[in-house]
Design a protein around this motif. Structure first.
Motif, PDB file in Angstrom:
ATOM      1  N   LEU A 141      29.890  71.410   6.979  1.00 49.86           N
ATOM      2  CA  LEU A 141      30.769  70.589   8.021  1.00 49.86           C
ATOM      3  C   LEU A 141      31.419  71.616   9.079  1.00 49.86           C
ATOM      4  O   LEU A 141      31.833  71.123   9.932  1.00 49.86           O
ATOM      5  N   TYR A 167      32.921  65.981  15.443  1.00 49.77           N
ATOM      6  CA  TYR A 167      31.752  66.258  14.225  1.00 49.77           C
ATOM      7  C   TYR A 167      31.996  65.220  12.981  1.00 49.77           C
ATOM      8  O   TYR A 167      30.889  65.135  13.132  1.00 49.77           O
ATOM      9  N   THR A 214      28.869  62.495  12.110  1.00 51.36           N
ATOM     10  CA  THR A 214      27.979  62.762  11.330  1.00 51.36           C
ATOM     11  C   THR A 214      27.901  61.427  10.098  1.00 51.36           C
ATOM     12  O   THR A 214      27.009  60.959   9.983  1.00 51.36           O
ATOM     13  N   ASN A 229      25.905  59.339  11.830  1.00 51.38           N
ATOM     14  CA  ASN A 229      24.088  59.803  11.279  1.00 51.38           C
ATOM     15  C   ASN A 229      23.588  59.644   9.823  1.00 51.38           C
ATOM     16  O   ASN A 229      22.330  58.958   9.266  1.00 51.38           O
ATOM     17  N   TYR A 230      24.783  59.536   9.104  1.00 52.68           N
ATOM     18  CA  TYR A 230      24.500  58.470   7.866  1.00 52.68           C
ATOM     19  C   TYR A 230      24.140  57.718   7.383  1.00 52.68           C
ATOM     20  O   TYR A 230      24.286  57.041   6.667  1.00 52.68           O
ATOM     21  N   GLN A 288      19.922  60.041  13.641  1.00 49.19           N
ATOM     22  CA  GLN A 288      19.792  61.241  14.547  1.00 49.19           C
ATOM     23  C   GLN A 288      20.242  61.075  15.239  1.00 49.19           C
ATOM     24  O   GLN A 288      20.553  61.575  16.355  1.00 49.19           O
ATOM     25  N   ASP A 328      21.838  70.640  18.533  1.00 47.92           N
ATOM     26  CA  ASP A 328      20.528  70.066  16.995  1.00 47.92           C
ATOM     27  C   ASP A 328      19.733  71.019  17.574  1.00 47.92           C
ATOM     28  O   ASP A 328      19.473  71.090  15.924  1.00 47.92           O
TER      29      ASP A 328
END
Length: 339
Positions: A63, A90, A94, A97-98, A104, A134
């Motif tokens: 991370l 960030y 994350t 995204n998760y 994503q 990315d």
């Protein structure tokens, strides 16, 4: 710039998130049913907590390293953001995204929005920087997968059941760079295609202006070109990308050690990207599907039985995915309130 949190996480997103986790729970449940929950839980009960802690620290490492990659790319594009300020941003991305299916695709617009709100950069500049970072992170994916494939090819241990995964990795390794290169070289074609979709919509909806959309597309491409003109910064960012990927793969190795197995590092760097292909299923972060794919690969490529492989896979995902969510979740709330 302040916005209501509902602008970032609307009701539809929450519904998708809940459905995605429900599907993931079904994956995990049937994995345990097939392998045997009693065997899995017995193996997990013997896990060495010291290696579990080390695996969680490795998750923190990826991370932090990938945050640095983003900072370097942002700096190359003329966007100055302090590292300490960027870390929670960030982590929030994350978390996005998760926790969302196909996350994503949703994380990049989210982080670009937050960066635009936190800095003087425009949304297009932020999105171009995020997309470039990315892409840098994809290079280690291909490198590590290639190293693992080469090791398997040399030792001749590729089982027939794994060939479809190898084909998938090869297709991604060739297809994604090819698409990116084509989108960059044929900017005019991409712009025409996008405007061909936007034009009819803008003609019917007053809030959408075709000229404004065209300006945003041009701004995105111009900022990517500006970043590409700083190869030294990109090289530094790539170093942190590789460091991040090493930390991302490490929890699988430590999960094996925690349960009394030593998985070859070369096999680890193949297994992590190979199992990540299962992340394409519509569950948050590939939850359930990645574990299932990893169990199949471990059984095929190592002497582990199904119960031990399932315990390793679930422990790995707990360290690399669940722990990341626990770290990033509160930060996402903080960032949402901040912007």
């Amino acid at each position: 710039m302040a916005v209501e949190s509902t602008d970032l996480i609307d009701r539809r997103s929450v519904v998708k998130m809940v459905v995605g986790f429900a599907v993931a729970a079904v994956f995990v449940y049937f994995l345990g049913r097939v392998v045997g929950w009693s065997e899995i839980l017995a193996a997990l009960g013997r896990a060495d907590p010291r290696w579990v802690v080390v695996g969680c620290l490795a998750t923190c490492g990826y991370l932090l390293a990938w945050t640095k990659t983003w900072q370097v790319v942002l700096d190359a594009g003329g966007i100055r953001v302090g590292y300490r300020r960027l870390v929670p941003t960030y982590l929030a991305a994350t978390f996005a995204n998760y926790t969302t299916p196909f996350g994503q695709a949703g994380g990049e617009p989210f982080i670009a929005y937050v960066l635009a709100a936190d800095t003087d950069a425009s949304y297009e500049e932020s999105l171009a920087s995020v997309s470039t970072a990315d892409l840098l992170n994809l290079l280690p994916f291909f490198t590590f997968a290639g190293l693992g494939l080469a090791a398997l090819a040399v030792t001749g241990t590729v089982p027939p059941g794994a060939r479809s995964i190898l084909a998938g990795l090869a297709a991604i390794a060739i297809g994604i760079p090819g698409l990116v290169y084509a989108a960059w070289r044929r900017r005019d074609l991409v712009t025409r295609l996008l405007m061909g979709v936007v034009g009819p919509v803008a003609a019917r909806i007053d809030r959408i202006e075709a000229a404004a959309v065209r300006a945003r597309i041009d701004g995105f491409y111009d900022h990517v070109a500006r970043i590409a003109d700083e190869p030294r910064d990109l090289a530094v960012g790539l170093v942190f990308s590789y460091l991040g990927w090493a930390c991302f793969a490490a929890p699988l190795y430590f999960a094996g050690l925690a349960l009394g197995f030593t998985i070859s590092p070369l096999l680890v760097v193949f297994l992590v990207p190979a199992s990540s292909l299962a992340g394409a299923v519509p569950t948050p972060g590939g939850l359930g599907a990645v574990s299932t794919a990893l169990v199949a690969l471990l059984v095929a490529l190592t002497p582990m039985g199904a119960g031990s492989a399932a315990a390793v896979a679930l422990l790995y995902r707990a360290m690399s995915y669940v722990f990341a969510l626990l770290v990033a979740g509160p930060t996402a709330l903080y960032v949402t309130a901040r912007v």
